[in-house]
Write a protein that holds these residues in place. Structure first.
Motif, mmCIF file in Angstrom:
data_model
loop_
_atom_site.group_PDB
_atom_site.id
_atom_site.type_symbol
_atom_site.label_atom_id
_atom_site.label_comp_id
_atom_site.label_asym_id
_atom_site.label_seq_id
_atom_site.Cartn_x
_atom_site.Cartn_y
_atom_site.Cartn_z
ATOM 1 N N ILE A 12 0.877 -1.203 -0.088
ATOM 2 C CA ILE A 12 0.037 0.130 0.031
ATOM 3 C C ILE A 12 0.973 1.140 0.136
ATOM 4 N N TYR A 13 0.511 2.095 -1.116
ATOM 5 C CA TYR A 13 1.595 3.042 -1.207
ATOM 6 C C TYR A 13 0.714 4.244 -0.846
ATOM 7 N N ILE A 14 1.443 5.117 0.452
ATOM 8 C CA ILE A 14 0.943 6.262 1.272
ATOM 9 C C ILE A 14 1.427 7.415 0.963
ATOM 10 N N THR A 15 0.999 8.433 0.258
ATOM 11 C CA THR A 15 1.394 9.662 -0.032
ATOM 12 C C THR A 15 1.175 10.872 1.295
ATOM 13 N N SER A 52 3.850 22.142 -0.621
ATOM 14 C CA SER A 52 3.280 21.728 -2.124
ATOM 15 C C SER A 52 4.181 20.461 -2.462
ATOM 16 N N SER A 53 4.907 19.940 -1.588
ATOM 17 C CA SER A 53 5.758 18.830 -1.815
ATOM 18 C C SER A 53 5.046 17.346 -1.189
ATOM 19 N N SER A 54 5.440 16.387 -1.548
ATOM 20 C CA SER A 54 5.087 15.127 -1.025
ATOM 21 C C SER A 54 6.233 14.137 -0.802
ATOM 22 N N PHE A 55 5.564 13.112 -0.006
ATOM 23 C CA PHE A 55 6.720 11.806 0.299
ATOM 24 C C PHE A 55 5.962 10.589 0.303
ATOM 25 N N VAL A 56 6.445 9.754 -0.436
ATOM 26 C CA VAL A 56 5.570 8.441 -0.572
ATOM 27 C C VAL A 56 6.597 7.385 0.322
ATOM 28 N N VAL A 57 5.463 6.723 1.444
ATOM 29 C CA VAL A 57 5.807 5.738 2.225
ATOM 30 C C VAL A 57 5.204 4.349 1.780
ATOM 31 N N VAL A 58 5.661 3.296 1.955
ATOM 32 C CA VAL A 58 5.011 1.807 1.646
ATOM 33 C C VAL A 58 4.768 1.013 2.674
ATOM 34 N N TRP A 59 3.572 0.489 3.028
ATOM 35 C CA TRP A 59 3.229 -0.225 3.913
ATOM 36 C C TRP A 59 2.931 -1.646 3.470
ATOM 37 N N PHE A 60 3.765 -2.713 4.026
ATOM 38 C CA PHE A 60 3.650 -4.108 3.087
ATOM 39 C C PHE A 60 2.539 -5.067 3.914
ATOM 40 N N GLN A 61 1.814 -4.585 4.800
ATOM 41 C CA GLN A 61 0.584 -4.979 5.372
ATOM 42 C C GLN A 61 1.281 -6.132 6.531
ATOM 43 N N PHE A 62 2.448 -5.884 7.436
ATOM 44 C CA PHE A 62 2.790 -6.303 8.370
ATOM 45 C C PHE A 62 2.665 -5.600 9.592
ATOM 46 N N ASP A 63 2.467 -6.153 10.807
ATOM 47 C CA ASP A 63 2.291 -5.576 12.060
ATOM 48 C C ASP A 63 3.769 -4.702 12.397
ATOM 49 N N SER A 64 3.831 -4.539 13.518
ATOM 50 C CA SER A 64 5.239 -3.995 14.302
ATOM 51 C C SER A 64 5.903 -4.963 14.457
#
Length: 97
Positions: A12-15, A52-64
């Motif tokens: 899941i890509y989160i901006t 006016s900028s962004s940064f993308v993080v990715v969550w691979f559906q794992f818990d901590s």
């Protein structure tokens, strides 16, 4: 996120977007279930997002703990730091099926 539903195991890509007029420190972000329980949490390195900028993080559906999360409804909580103050921002609810 560009949609509200994802398949189990799909990245899941989160901006994270700075809509303000002041640079923000990315701060921390986490995934919570609808009961507010933190499923996954991370405090990334000191990264600045300019206006006016962004940064993308990715969550691979794992818990901590590194275990896959189950089906359900979740949301992202982002806590950017602006001028030394921590804000709290919430995504729309999304579903993993």
């Amino acid at each position: 996120m560009d949609r509200g539903s994802f398949s189990s195991g799909e990245p899941i890509y989160i901006t994270l977007i700075n809509l303000g007029n002041t640079p923000v420190n990315i701060g921390s972000w986490c995934v919570v279930d609808l009961n507010g329980r933190v499923v996954y949490s991370i405090e990334p390195p000191q990264i600045i997002i300019n206006p006016s900028s962004s940064f993308v993080v990715v969550w691979f559906q794992f818990d901590s703990d590194g275990k896959p999360v189950g089906r359900g409804r979740y949301r992202i909580v982002w806590r950017p730091v602006v001028d030394g103050n921590t804000l709290e921002c919430f995504s729309a609810v999304f579903e993993i099926s």
